[in-house]
Motif scaffolding. Sequence first.
Motif, PDB file in Angstrom:
ATOM      1  N   ARG A   1       6.428  -3.382  -8.351  1.00 19.40           N
ATOM      2  CA  ARG A   1       5.461  -2.543  -7.636  1.00 19.40           C
ATOM      3  C   ARG A   1       4.233  -3.353  -7.215  1.00 19.40           C
ATOM      4  O   ARG A   1       3.658  -3.099  -6.163  1.00 19.40           O
ATOM      5  N   LEU A   2       3.830  -4.296  -8.032  1.00 19.24           N
ATOM      6  CA  LEU A   2       2.685  -5.134  -7.688  1.00 19.24           C
ATOM      7  C   LEU A   2       3.009  -6.007  -6.472  1.00 19.24           C
ATOM      8  O   LEU A   2       2.179  -6.140  -5.569  1.00 19.24           O
ATOM      9  N   ASP A   3       4.202  -6.572  -6.436  1.00 16.83           N
ATOM     10  CA  ASP A   3       4.620  -7.354  -5.265  1.00 16.83           C
ATOM     11  C   ASP A   3       4.608  -6.487  -4.013  1.00 16.83           C
ATOM     12  O   ASP A   3       4.133  -6.906  -2.956  1.00 16.83           O
ATOM     13  N   TRP A   4       5.137  -5.265  -4.126  1.00 20.48           N
ATOM     14  CA  TRP A   4       5.161  -4.350  -2.982  1.00 20.48           C
ATOM     15  C   TRP A   4       3.736  -4.038  -2.517  1.00 20.48           C
ATOM     16  O   TRP A   4       3.442  -4.071  -1.321  1.00 20.48           O
ATOM     17  N   LEU A   5       2.836  -3.741  -3.461  1.00 19.18           N
ATOM     18  CA  LEU A   5       1.459  -3.406  -3.108  1.00 19.18           C
ATOM     19  C   LEU A   5       0.757  -4.603  -2.465  1.00 19.18           C
ATOM     20  O   LEU A   5       0.006  -4.436  -1.494  1.00 19.18           O
ATOM     21  N   CYS A   6       1.004  -5.789  -2.966  1.00 19.03           N
ATOM     22  CA  CYS A   6       0.417  -6.996  -2.351  1.00 19.03           C
ATOM     23  C   CYS A   6       0.862  -7.123  -0.902  1.00 19.03           C
ATOM     24  O   CYS A   6       0.049  -7.440  -0.017  1.00 19.03           O
ATOM     25  N   ASP A   7       2.129  -6.858  -0.640  1.00 19.85           N
ATOM     26  CA  ASP A   7       2.634  -6.910   0.739  1.00 19.85           C
ATOM     27  C   ASP A   7       1.923  -5.875   1.614  1.00 19.85           C
ATOM     28  O   ASP A   7       1.571  -6.149   2.754  1.00 19.85           O
ATOM     29  N   ARG A   8       1.727  -4.675   1.093  1.00 22.99           N
ATOM     30  CA  ARG A   8       1.049  -3.613   1.848  1.00 22.99           C
ATOM     31  C   ARG A   8      -0.410  -3.987   2.124  1.00 22.99           C
ATOM     32  O   ARG A   8      -0.912  -3.748   3.214  1.00 22.99           O
ATOM     33  N   VAL A   9      -1.088  -4.551   1.132  1.00 16.64           N
ATOM     34  CA  VAL A   9      -2.486  -4.942   1.314  1.00 16.64           C
ATOM     35  C   VAL A   9      -2.591  -6.003   2.405  1.00 16.64           C
ATOM     36  O   VAL A   9      -3.440  -5.924   3.289  1.00 16.64           O
ATOM     37  N   ARG A  10      -1.713  -6.999   2.354  1.00 19.02           N
ATOM     38  CA  ARG A  10      -1.728  -8.046   3.378  1.00 19.02           C
ATOM     39  C   ARG A  10      -1.413  -7.474   4.756  1.00 19.02           C
ATOM     40  O   ARG A  10      -2.015  -7.876   5.754  1.00 19.02           O
ATOM     41  N   ALA A  11      -0.462  -6.535   4.822  1.00 15.95           N
ATOM     42  CA  ALA A  11      -0.101  -5.919   6.102  1.00 15.95           C
ATOM     43  C   ALA A  11      -1.270  -5.137   6.697  1.00 15.95           C
ATOM     44  O   ALA A  11      -1.364  -4.991   7.915  1.00 15.95           O
ATOM     45  N   LYS A  12      -2.168  -4.663   5.859  1.00 17.28           N
ATOM     46  CA  LYS A  12      -3.337  -3.914   6.317  1.00 17.28           C
ATOM     47  C   LYS A  12      -4.520  -4.831   6.619  1.00 17.28           C
ATOM     48  O   LYS A  12      -5.603  -4.362   6.923  1.00 17.28           O
ATOM     49  N   GLY A  13      -4.322  -6.131   6.490  1.00 18.90           N
ATOM     50  CA  GLY A  13      -5.391  -7.071   6.791  1.00 18.90           C
ATOM     51  C   GLY A  13      -6.244  -7.440   5.584  1.00 18.90           C
ATOM     52  O   GLY A  13      -7.230  -8.148   5.719  1.00 18.90           O
ATOM     53  N   GLY A  14      -5.859  -6.947   4.411  1.00 17.57           N
ATOM     54  CA  GLY A  14      -6.589  -7.295   3.196  1.00 17.57           C
ATOM     55  C   GLY A  14      -6.143  -8.643   2.661  1.00 17.57           C
ATOM     56  O   GLY A  14      -5.127  -9.196   3.080  1.00 17.57           O
ATOM     57  N   ARG A  15      -6.925  -9.174   1.750  1.00 22.41           N
ATOM     58  CA  ARG A  15      -6.584 -10.458   1.133  1.00 22.41           C
ATOM     59  C   ARG A  15      -6.256 -10.231  -0.335  1.00 22.41           C
ATOM     60  O   ARG A  15      -6.892  -9.420  -1.007  1.00 22.41           O
ATOM     61  N   VAL A  16      -5.280 -10.957  -0.809  1.00 21.62           N
ATOM     62  CA  VAL A  16      -4.861 -10.894  -2.207  1.00 21.62           C
ATOM     63  C   VAL A  16      -5.104 -12.264  -2.820  1.00 21.62           C
ATOM     64  O   VAL A  16      -4.668 -13.281  -2.277  1.00 21.62           O
TER      65      VAL A  16
END
Length: 171
Positions: A26-41
């Motif tokens: 789930r953390l990997d999935w959320l990281c992908d979503r954050v990056r897709a929204k223009g956020g940085r991880v």
Amino acid sequence: MPPALVGTVLLTLRGRGVGKGELVRRLDWLCDRVRAKGGRVAHFYRSPTDQVVDRALDVLGPKLVGVISGLAEPTYYAVDRFQLSFYRNMLIHLFITEALVSVAMYTKIKQGGGPTNQRITYEALRNQVSFLSQVCCDSYFSCIIILTSHSFSVANLSSPRRVSLRTWKTP
């Protein structure tokens, strides 16, 4: 940061625990979503996600995240949801558009009745999202949601120097 991501995942589970393997997934999935929204991880020198999760759990500590041992794998759950929400709030701004659309649809469903009473026209959904945008965004998120007949956009006006506009197509 990893504690914000782990806190967000744990708070989405509504009281259920999550095994370590599922938490990593789930953390990997959320990281992908954050990056897709223009956020940085944040990355930690290319460490595997399970090690990043371990470090985040150490930072959060046992007062915020509990662990059930003795199962096939350690299972984690939110102990103090209120304090854990501080971490989740660090990335909630990335998902404001989806939240407003979801709340508008949920409001219609909560009015009750059968499936035919729970349908909402695009025009009604657009009006409800526009209303919620004015109530929430003007005071808290400083954004404007622009809805057209086939797409909706969000202009983020929280920084006077940077205005971002994102557009999503509707089916």
